[in-house]
Write a protein that holds these residues in place. Sequence first.
Motif, short mmCIF file in Angstrom:
data_model
loop_
_atom_site.label_atom_id
_atom_site.label_comp_id
_atom_site.label_asym_id
_atom_site.label_seq_id
_atom_site.Cartn_x
_atom_site.Cartn_y
_atom_site.Cartn_z
N GLU A 91 0.85 -1.12 0.16
CA GLU A 91 -0.09 0.12 0.07
C GLU A 91 0.87 1.31 -0.14
O GLU A 91 0.47 2.23 -0.78
CB GLU A 91 -0.95 0.21 1.34
CG GLU A 91 -1.90 -0.96 1.25
CD GLU A 91 -3.11 -0.72 0.11
OE1 GLU A 91 -3.46 0.61 -0.08
OE2 GLU A 91 -3.56 -1.72 -0.59
N LEU A 92 1.87 1.30 0.79
CA LEU A 92 2.51 2.47 1.09
C LEU A 92 3.86 2.70 -0.11
O LEU A 92 4.14 4.04 -0.39
CB LEU A 92 3.30 2.73 2.53
CG LEU A 92 2.27 2.46 3.56
CD1 LEU A 92 2.89 2.52 4.75
CD2 LEU A 92 1.02 3.80 3.44
N ARG A 93 4.32 1.74 -0.48
CA ARG A 93 5.34 1.59 -1.41
C ARG A 93 5.21 1.28 -3.03
O ARG A 93 6.13 1.33 -3.63
CB ARG A 93 6.61 1.08 -0.98
CG ARG A 93 6.99 1.28 0.47
CD ARG A 93 7.72 2.59 0.41
NE ARG A 93 8.62 2.58 1.78
CZ ARG A 93 10.06 3.37 1.86
NH1 ARG A 93 10.61 3.42 0.76
NH2 ARG A 93 10.31 3.40 3.01
N GLY A 94 3.96 0.55 -2.89
CA GLY A 94 3.43 -0.01 -4.12
C GLY A 94 4.38 -1.24 -4.68
O GLY A 94 4.75 -1.41 -5.66
N TRP A 95 5.03 -1.90 -3.74
CA TRP A 95 5.86 -3.18 -4.10
C TRP A 95 5.00 -4.24 -4.51
O TRP A 95 3.74 -4.36 -4.14
CB TRP A 95 6.56 -3.48 -2.90
CG TRP A 95 7.81 -2.41 -2.28
CD1 TRP A 95 7.73 -1.18 -2.77
CD2 TRP A 95 9.04 -2.78 -1.34
NE1 TRP A 95 8.99 -0.77 -2.35
CE2 TRP A 95 9.56 -1.52 -1.41
CE3 TRP A 95 9.13 -3.88 -0.60
CZ2 TRP A 95 10.55 -1.24 -0.64
CZ3 TRP A 95 10.35 -3.70 0.21
CH2 TRP A 95 10.84 -2.55 0.17
N SER A 96 5.70 -4.92 -5.29
CA SER A 96 4.72 -6.26 -5.84
C SER A 96 4.99 -7.38 -5.26
O SER A 96 5.39 -8.63 -5.59
CB SER A 96 5.45 -6.31 -7.25
OG SER A 96 6.59 -6.72 -7.36
N ILE A 97 4.47 -7.35 -3.75
CA ILE A 97 4.26 -8.51 -2.95
C ILE A 97 3.32 -9.07 -3.34
O ILE A 97 2.15 -8.62 -3.54
CB ILE A 97 4.60 -8.02 -1.48
CG1 ILE A 97 5.71 -7.38 -1.14
CG2 ILE A 97 4.29 -9.37 -0.49
CD1 ILE A 97 5.66 -6.67 0.15
#
Length: 122
Positions: A91-97
């Motif tokens: 949510e905060l970083r837009g990482w693709s977890i």
Amino acid sequence: MAGAVLIAVLVEGGILAFYWFPALIGLTYLAGAALSRSRGPLWGAGLVTTSVGLSIALWLRDGRPIDSYQLLALSTLGLGLGAVLAALLVELRGWSITAMSIAMSVLLFGAFELLDQQGVEP
């Protein structure tokens, strides 16, 4: 590979008790993700595995019983905390977890815990 060697030295060498093994695996995932500058699935698996591993290790280090409902509740909280932290990175970083990296960590923890409770030796 360095994480695997470190785990073998620490756990098999008797420096840390076996119950630290899940936390060390999680930290190895996190180190791999950080070193590779990854913004992907390793973070999800690392956060979930580390948080549940730390909850177990901190419970057992004081000699508390392993067959406790309190340990089960604490482990569940650890699983949830790791999943929430991974979701926050998305949510905060837009990482693709991926959801799969989180779900597989929870599934494998449950499977290994069940095997352990059945007395299956590593």
